[in-house]
Design a protein around this motif. Structure first.
Motif, PDB file in Angstrom:
ATOM      1  N   THR A  51       0.825  -1.210   0.000  1.00 53.80           N
ATOM      2  CA  THR A  51       0.000   0.000   0.000  1.00 53.80           C
ATOM      3  C   THR A  51       0.854   1.253   0.000  1.00 53.80           C
ATOM      4  N   LEU A  52       1.902   1.274   0.808  1.00 51.80           N
ATOM      5  CA  LEU A  52       2.773   2.451   0.878  1.00 51.80           C
ATOM      6  C   LEU A  52       3.474   2.704  -0.458  1.00 51.80           C
ATOM      7  N   ASN A  53       3.920   1.656  -1.099  1.00 49.57           N
ATOM      8  CA  ASN A  53       4.530   1.821  -2.422  1.00 49.57           C
ATOM      9  C   ASN A  53       3.516   2.346  -3.432  1.00 49.57           C
ATOM     10  N   TYR A  54       2.277   1.908  -3.302  1.00 46.49           N
ATOM     11  CA  TYR A  54       1.208   2.400  -4.176  1.00 46.49           C
ATOM     12  C   TYR A  54       0.953   3.884  -3.929  1.00 46.49           C
ATOM     13  N   VAL A  55       0.912   4.299  -2.664  1.00 48.89           N
ATOM     14  CA  VAL A  55       0.702   5.710  -2.323  1.00 48.89           C
ATOM     15  C   VAL A  55       1.806   6.568  -2.934  1.00 48.89           C
ATOM     16  N   GLU A  91      -4.273  -0.572  12.217  1.00 50.01           N
ATOM     17  CA  GLU A  91      -4.944  -1.865  12.324  1.00 50.01           C
ATOM     18  C   GLU A  91      -6.459  -1.725  12.176  1.00 50.01           C
ATOM     19  N   ASN A  92      -6.971  -0.488  12.292  1.00 52.11           N
ATOM     20  CA  ASN A  92      -8.401  -0.235  12.102  1.00 52.11           C
ATOM     21  C   ASN A  92      -8.774  -0.111  10.625  1.00 52.11           C
ATOM     22  N   GLY A  93      -7.760  -0.164   9.757  1.00 52.29           N
ATOM     23  CA  GLY A  93      -7.982   0.028   8.332  1.00 52.29           C
ATOM     24  C   GLY A  93      -7.438   1.367   7.884  1.00 52.29           C
ATOM     25  N   TRP A  94      -7.472   1.612   6.580  1.00 54.05           N
ATOM     26  CA  TRP A  94      -6.929   2.872   6.077  1.00 54.05           C
ATOM     27  C   TRP A  94      -7.657   3.317   4.812  1.00 54.05           C
ATOM     28  N   ILE A  95      -7.524   4.616   4.563  1.00 54.28           N
ATOM     29  CA  ILE A  95      -8.052   5.239   3.345  1.00 54.28           C
ATOM     30  C   ILE A  95      -6.884   5.887   2.631  1.00 54.28           C
ATOM     31  N   VAL A  96      -6.794   5.688   1.333  1.00 53.05           N
ATOM     32  CA  VAL A  96      -5.801   6.363   0.502  1.00 53.05           C
ATOM     33  C   VAL A  96      -6.551   7.297  -0.437  1.00 53.05           C
ATOM     34  N   PHE A  97      -6.165   8.564  -0.443  1.00 54.26           N
ATOM     35  CA  PHE A  97      -6.900   9.534  -1.261  1.00 54.26           C
ATOM     36  C   PHE A  97      -5.962  10.581  -1.852  1.00 54.26           C
ATOM     37  N   VAL A  98      -6.427  11.221  -2.915  1.00 50.41           N
ATOM     38  CA  VAL A  98      -5.682  12.306  -3.552  1.00 50.41           C
ATOM     39  C   VAL A  98      -5.898  13.560  -2.713  1.00 50.41           C
ATOM     40  N   ASP A  99      -4.835  14.016  -2.071  1.00 52.59           N
ATOM     41  CA  ASP A  99      -4.922  15.150  -1.139  1.00 52.59           C
ATOM     42  C   ASP A  99      -4.547  16.433  -1.877  1.00 52.59           C
ATOM     43  N   CYS A 100      -5.493  16.926  -2.660  1.00 50.83           N
ATOM     44  CA  CYS A 100      -5.188  18.032  -3.575  1.00 50.83           C
ATOM     45  C   CYS A 100      -4.673  19.281  -2.874  1.00 50.83           C
ATOM     46  N   ASN A 101      -5.240  19.600  -1.709  1.00 49.99           N
ATOM     47  CA  ASN A 101      -4.815  20.817  -1.015  1.00 49.99           C
ATOM     48  C   ASN A 101      -3.751  20.542   0.052  1.00 49.99           C
ATOM     49  N   GLY A 102      -3.358  19.286   0.194  1.00 45.38           N
ATOM     50  CA  GLY A 102      -2.261  18.944   1.100  1.00 45.38           C
ATOM     51  C   GLY A 102      -2.532  19.165   2.564  1.00 45.38           C
ATOM     52  N   ASN A 103      -3.811  19.094   2.976  1.00 42.11           N
ATOM     53  CA  ASN A 103      -4.125  19.351   4.385  1.00 42.11           C
ATOM     54  C   ASN A 103      -4.315  18.069   5.192  1.00 42.11           C
ATOM     55  N   ASN A 104      -4.042  16.925   4.579  1.00 39.41           N
ATOM     56  CA  ASN A 104      -4.145  15.623   5.241  1.00 39.41           C
ATOM     57  C   ASN A 104      -5.565  15.275   5.674  1.00 39.41           C
ATOM     58  N   GLN A 105      -6.533  15.918   5.055  1.00 36.56           N
ATOM     59  CA  GLN A 105      -7.942  15.638   5.343  1.00 36.56           C
ATOM     60  C   GLN A 105      -8.662  15.275   4.056  1.00 36.56           C
ATOM     61  N   LEU A 106      -9.617  14.368   4.160  1.00 37.11           N
ATOM     62  CA  LEU A 106     -10.411  13.973   3.011  1.00 37.11           C
ATOM     63  C   LEU A 106     -11.550  14.966   2.836  1.00 37.11           C
ATOM     64  N   ASP A 107     -11.418  15.843   1.817  1.00 35.75           N
ATOM     65  CA  ASP A 107     -12.358  16.951   1.640  1.00 35.75           C
ATOM     66  C   ASP A 107     -13.325  16.692   0.485  1.00 35.75           C
ATOM     67  N   SER A 108     -14.480  17.322   0.582  1.00 35.88           N
ATOM     68  CA  SER A 108     -15.500  17.173  -0.469  1.00 35.88           C
ATOM     69  C   SER A 108     -15.258  18.120  -1.636  1.00 35.88           C
ATOM     70  N   THR A 109     -14.312  19.039  -1.493  1.00 36.38           N
ATOM     71  CA  THR A 109     -13.971  19.974  -2.569  1.00 36.38           C
ATOM     72  C   THR A 109     -12.455  20.187  -2.574  1.00 36.38           C
ATOM     73  N   GLY A 110     -11.971  20.889  -3.596  1.00 40.66           N
ATOM     74  CA  GLY A 110     -10.572  21.302  -3.571  1.00 40.66           C
ATOM     75  C   GLY A 110      -9.697  20.784  -4.687  1.00 40.66           C
ATOM     76  N   CYS A 111     -10.198  19.848  -5.503  1.00 38.89           N
ATOM     77  CA  CYS A 111      -9.368  19.291  -6.577  1.00 38.89           C
ATOM     78  C   CYS A 111      -9.700  19.934  -7.917  1.00 38.89           C
ATOM     79  N   ASN A 112      -8.672  20.398  -8.591  1.00 38.27           N
ATOM     80  CA  ASN A 112      -8.835  20.998  -9.922  1.00 38.27           C
ATOM     81  C   ASN A 112      -8.404  19.980 -10.969  1.00 38.27           C
ATOM     82  N   TYR A 113      -9.396  19.354 -11.595  1.00 38.17           N
ATOM     83  CA  TYR A 113      -9.120  18.348 -12.612  1.00 38.17           C
ATOM     84  C   TYR A 113      -9.298  18.891 -14.031  1.00 38.17           C
TER      85      TYR A 113
END
Length: 206
Positions: A51-55, A91-113
């Motif tokens: 997973t880390l290599n994938y990130v 150990e509780n599991g993990w989420i991998v996401f595109v952190d467009c604004n670099g704030n380490n939070q999973l946001d509903s907005t912020g990515c310019n595609y």
């Protein structure tokens, strides 16, 4: 009429045989238990390293920060999207996401595609909730719930993940070996590269 004598085990012989089998089984149990724990730890270690290599690869490919966070126990937010936890371990599991604004939070907005999609939701790449019952993952990072990679392949928060089992001292006592293994995953602060090694109690590891 011919008569044939019948032979078999006496009650005493049967009881002695059962006792011997029981003793041999009790001697084999610690080794079997240790083997099961080793296999579980190895499987988890391999999954985390992958997973880390994938990130890291995705951050370079997408030219955005890609972040891996601890998955919240309560599942999803109001938008039925998974959430990052503020406590607990991987150990509780993990989420991998595109952190467009670099704030380490999973946001509903912020990515310019691009045109027509300039303020999009941050994309979830992985949402993993494996069965890690009895396994703990600790981190010595300043932000132990987050691992974030930059577009240049470097990590924003280097550290070491240590993978072990709950009640390690009890297991070691049961095994009478004092060698219950652990895994360590080290993320280089300079390059972001990941290396993993198997260590024993009382040793420094990687």
């Amino acid at each position: 009429m011919s008569k044939y004598s019948q032979s078999g085990m006496t009650m005493i012989e049967l009881l002695v045989t059962i006792a011997i089998v029981a003793i041999l089984a009790s001697m084999a149990m610690p080794s079997l238990r240790e083997m099961i724990e080793n296999n579980r730890l190895t499987s988890l270690n391999n999954q985390l390293v992958s997973t880390l290599n994938y990130v890291r690869a995705e951050s370079v490919k997408r030219t955005y920060n890609v972040t891996m966070c601890v998955r919240a126990d309560d599942g999803t937010d109001a938008d039925s999207e998974p959430e990052c936890a503020t406590s607990g371990g991987f150990e509780n599991g993990w989420i991998v996401f595109v952190d467009c604004n670099g704030n380490n939070q999973l946001d509903s907005t912020g990515c310019n595609y691009g045109p027509g999609n300039t303020n999009a939701r941050e994309e979830i790449l992985l949402d993993t909730t494996p069965d890690f019952n009895g396994i703990t993952i600790t981190s010595n990072s300043s932000n132990p719930n987050i691992i974030s990679y930059k577009p240049n392949g470097n990590v924003a928060n280097a550290g070491t993940l240590t993978i072990g089992t709950e009640g390690a001292a009890e297991l070691e006592l049961d095994f009478a070996l004092n060698t219950t293994p652990r895994y360590k995953i080290v993320i280089s602060a300079l390059t972001g590269r990941i290396r993993s090694c198997k260590v024993k109690t009382g040793t420094s590891g990687c």
